[in-house]
Scaffold this motif. Structure first.
Motif, PDB file in Angstrom:
ATOM      1  N   ILE A 136       0.358  -0.284  -4.830  1.00  0.00           N
ATOM      2  CA  ILE A 136      -0.903   0.397  -5.126  1.00  0.00           C
ATOM      3  C   ILE A 136      -1.102   1.588  -4.197  1.00  0.00           C
ATOM      4  O   ILE A 136      -1.179   1.427  -2.974  1.00  0.00           O
ATOM      5  N   GLY A 137      -1.163   2.768  -4.805  1.00  0.00           N
ATOM      6  CA  GLY A 137      -1.354   3.994  -4.043  1.00  0.00           C
ATOM      7  C   GLY A 137      -2.781   4.485  -4.134  1.00  0.00           C
ATOM      8  O   GLY A 137      -3.603   4.306  -3.219  1.00  0.00           O
ATOM      9  N   ALA A 138      -3.117   5.109  -5.278  1.00  0.00           N
ATOM     10  CA  ALA A 138      -4.436   5.709  -5.458  1.00  0.00           C
ATOM     11  C   ALA A 138      -5.564   4.703  -5.246  1.00  0.00           C
ATOM     12  O   ALA A 138      -6.603   5.037  -4.684  1.00  0.00           O
ATOM     13  N   GLY A 139      -5.371   3.486  -5.683  1.00  0.00           N
ATOM     14  CA  GLY A 139      -6.413   2.472  -5.548  1.00  0.00           C
ATOM     15  C   GLY A 139      -6.733   2.133  -4.097  1.00  0.00           C
ATOM     16  O   GLY A 139      -7.819   1.640  -3.799  1.00  0.00           O
ATOM     17  N   VAL A 140      -5.795   2.398  -3.205  1.00  0.00           N
ATOM     18  CA  VAL A 140      -6.012   2.129  -1.771  1.00  0.00           C
ATOM     19  C   VAL A 140      -6.443   3.391  -1.034  1.00  0.00           C
ATOM     20  O   VAL A 140      -7.432   3.395  -0.297  1.00  0.00           O
ATOM     21  N   PHE A 141      -5.676   4.468  -1.250  1.00  0.00           N
ATOM     22  CA  PHE A 141      -5.872   5.672  -0.435  1.00  0.00           C
ATOM     23  C   PHE A 141      -6.639   6.779  -1.156  1.00  0.00           C
ATOM     24  O   PHE A 141      -6.886   7.828  -0.581  1.00  0.00           O
ATOM     25  N   GLY A 142      -7.000   6.557  -2.431  1.00  0.00           N
ATOM     26  CA  GLY A 142      -7.632   7.628  -3.203  1.00  0.00           C
ATOM     27  C   GLY A 142      -6.575   8.568  -3.744  1.00  0.00           C
ATOM     28  O   GLY A 142      -5.382   8.330  -3.592  1.00  0.00           O
ATOM     29  N   ALA A 173       0.860  -1.187   0.000  1.00  0.00           N
ATOM     30  CA  ALA A 173       0.000   0.000   0.000  1.00  0.00           C
ATOM     31  C   ALA A 173       0.896   1.238   0.000  1.00  0.00           C
ATOM     32  O   ALA A 173       1.634   1.483   0.949  1.00  0.00           O
ATOM     33  N   VAL A 174       0.849   1.973  -1.110  1.00  0.00           N
ATOM     34  CA  VAL A 174       1.771   3.111  -1.279  1.00  0.00           C
ATOM     35  C   VAL A 174       1.169   4.346  -0.609  1.00  0.00           C
ATOM     36  O   VAL A 174       0.203   4.931  -1.091  1.00  0.00           O
ATOM     37  N   SER A 175       1.772   4.714   0.524  1.00  0.00           N
ATOM     38  CA  SER A 175       1.181   5.743   1.390  1.00  0.00           C
ATOM     39  C   SER A 175       1.860   7.099   1.244  1.00  0.00           C
ATOM     40  O   SER A 175       1.622   7.995   2.055  1.00  0.00           O
TER      41      SER A 175
END
Ligand SMILES: *Cc1c(COP(=O)(O)O)cnc(C)c1O
Length: 237
Positions: free
Chosen positions: A225-231, A46-48
């Motif tokens: 996955i960045g946007a797909g997890v955190f918007g 998860a790319v935060s």
């Protein structure tokens, strides 16, 4: 086959990172089944990056433990506190590394995915010796041979992996790539998988929000996955 993020109704990406992660993991399992690979054989990083601890916390509280950051300094500001609370988390560096930050990177990260030139290999080897740590290491490959992008040229990957071991005592676990923005990612993923096989490496970090299902079908062990997890990411100040 699941739709890439940009072709989906944006309302698919909900406000809750934990719900998004659950949906993505289910989609990955469907893609894996289609490809004849076992369910759960791809880890979601998860790319935060650019998200603060308050945004990251729900994912941690829901049990997710693998996160990616692209800047050493930003990670140093956010993650030590979170690690005190969640000691079993795995933090992965997915952005370019400068040699003067190698010590900080080794101190902070469990896995460094962006070993991309001899100077970085040397700096990491020195920091690893000094700190007595053994982070996982991936070599970034510039599969599209883009001049502005970091990474070892595909033709040089095997020799570089060997040199990391021979000259620096570094054991490389796998390969990572970021395909060119406008290309079909599949040939890049296939190339990375082929190179890893040639080098005898088992870890493959490839696939992002728009193409993780394809990456899973082509052998990814880790998707980032960045946007797909955190918007959408907040605008950088
Ligand atoms: C930001 C980033 C990602 C995640 O990108 P999304 O499109 O938001 O999923 C993956 N890999 C790297 C190297 C990144 O910098």
């Amino acid at each position: 086959m699941t739709l890439p993020v940009q072709d989906r109704d944006p309302s698919d990406i909900g406000p809750d990172p934990a719900e998004n992660l659950a949906r993505i993991k289910a989609e990955l399992d469907a893609a894996l089944e289609e490809a004849g690979r076992p369910a759960g054989s791809v880890t979601v990083t998860a790319v935060s990056k650019q998200h603060d601890a308050a945004r990251i916390l729900p994912a941690l509280e829901a049990g997710h433990r693998v996160f990616g950051e692209n800047r050493v300094q930003e990670a140093a500001a956010k993650w030590p506190d979170l690690r005190e609370r969640f000691s079993d988390l795995e933090l992965r560096l997915i952005g370019p590394l400068q040699s003067n930050k190698a010590g900080d990177a080794v101190a902070l990260f469990d896995v460094i995915e962006t070993v991309d030139r001899p100077k970085i290999a040397a700096a990491l080897a020195a920091a690893i010796r000094k700190q007595g740590k053994t982070p996982g290491l991936l070599v970034q490959v510039n599969t599209g041979e883009e001049p502005q992008k970091a990474g070892i040229a595909p033709a040089d990957a095997e020799a570089f992996v060997a040199a990391c071991a021979r000259e620096h005592g570094l054991s490389i676990d796998g390969l990572m790539c970021i395909p060119p923005l406008d290309d079909d990612p599949a040939p890049h993923f296939a190339l990375l998988a082929k190179l890893a096989k040639t080098c005898g490496l088992s870890v493959l970090s490839m696939g992002m929000s728009a193409d993780y299902a394809i990456a899973a079908q082509l052998g990814a062990t880790h998707v980032r996955i960045g946007a797909g997890v955190f918007g959408p990411r907040p605008v950088r100040r």
